[in-house]
Enzyme design. Structure first.
Site, PDB file in Angstrom:
ATOM      1  CB  CYS A 104      -1.105  -7.199   1.057  1.00 42.71           C
ATOM      2  SG  CYS A 104      -2.463  -8.085   0.267  1.00 42.71           S
ATOM      3  CB  CYS A 263      -6.248  -5.693  -4.602  1.00 47.05           C
ATOM      4  SG  CYS A 263      -4.993  -4.537  -3.987  1.00 47.05           S
TER       5      CYS A 263
END
Length: 327
Positions: A104, A263
């Site tokens: 991530c 994100c």
């Protein structure tokens, strides 16, 4: 004469030891995570425990759970150490639904800040980290002028690709996406940044606001391991002292999570897709505005992509695991 009978002693109350777990909470542009210090790899980080920790009503709450573990303690970490002995610490990342994820982009920066908090990195030089997408290298960078953040970190996110290859680049798309709240199915471009993304462009910010991401968009064809979906509105270019900079606004639906405030890998995918659509002469540097803030994406000459942005640690706590798993 009356006699008094001594009262019977109260029955002993059985005490059951209550398991506790120290946690921290952090976020990168409001993409938030529960952080665990498990250097020895002793914790059984099961999917139910991850879901309970990430639950926003009965748990700590977060878009995911990140565990610090010595790379040598995990098979995936051992593979990383074989290619980069300096990657002593492994970022074991789980989505909020308990599923294992490759990595991530926002989480890597928060992971680096957490290592600083733990005294496992002094914040200088380059930090090599292990992830399921390979080695990621992090360094502190100056906070851009006019940005109200305390610290920024830049991460070399590795090599990016267009899974559809030259044909997708020529066509500008290799998938179709249907989004609730938008009237028609849209063409979209697949981008891989160590994890899969599908990016579709919208005409303006009113369309972006109209999209309903409470349910997952329908992607055809869907990649083998699912996909994150980014909705982007290109905002043009501006010229700064260092040269031209592109700008886009984005919302994202993350697989295994739902819509999130940001994100990191999605921001990279969004910038790279818009850059690909723009063709030759497009900027290499892009500012990506997400609901939780702004990050900077740079297409590097070696085919890698760099993500820079803030990381904030907001809390340390002790979780009553016994109560958590009963909720």
């Amino acid at each position: 004469m009356t006699s008094t009978v001594p009262a019977a002693p109260a029955p002993a109350v059985a005490t059951v030891p209550r398991a506790t777990l120290p946690v921290s909470k952090g976020h990168g542009t409001q993409n938030d995570f529960v952080l665990l210090d498990d250097r020895s790899g002793a914790l059984d980080l099961s999917a139910p425990l991850v879901r309970a920790l990430a639950d926003r009503r009965a748990g700590v709450g977060g878009d995911g759970v990140i565990r610090v573990v010595a790379s040598e303690r995990l098979p995936e970490g051992a593979d990383v150490l074989a290619q980069e002995p300096a990657a002593r610490w492994f970022m074991d990342y789980r989505n909020a639904d308990g599923s294992v994820a490759e990595m991530c982009g926002n989480g890597v920066r928060v992971f680096a800040a957490f290592l600083e908090r733990l005294g496992l990195w002094d914040g200088t030089g380059e930090l090599a980290l292990g992830t399921r997408a390979g080695v990621r290298r992090v360094r502190r960078v100056p906070v851009p002028a006019g940005v109200d953040d305390d610290a920024w970190y830049a991460v070399d996110m590795g090599r990016w690709t267009l899974p559809g290859g030259a044909q997708a680049l020529a066509d500008g798309f290799d998938a179709e996406v249907t989004v609730r709240g938008l009237p028609v199915t849209r063409p979209a471009l697949g981008v891989d940044v160590g994890n899969p993304h599908t990016v579709l462009a919208l005409a303006d910010e009113s369309e972006l606001a109209a999209a309903d991401l409470t349910t997952a968009p329908d992607v055809v064809p869907v990649p083998p391991h699912g996909t994150n979906v980014e909705l982007v509105v290109p905002l043009g270019e501006e010229r700064l002292d260092d040269g031209p900079v592109g700008r886009v606004r984005m919302r994202v639906h993350e697989r295994g999570v739902g819509e999130t405030r940001s994100c990191g890998t999605g921001a990279c995918a969004a910038a790279l897709a818009v850059r690909s659509w723009a063709g030759s002469g497009a900027p290499d540097v892009w500012l990506v505005d997400v609901p939780g803030g702004t990050v900077r994406v740079t297409a590097l000459p070696d085919g890698h992509v760099e993500l820079a942005g803030p990381a904030v640690l907001v809390a340390d706590a002790t979780v009553d695991v016994t109560a958590l798993v009963r909720s």
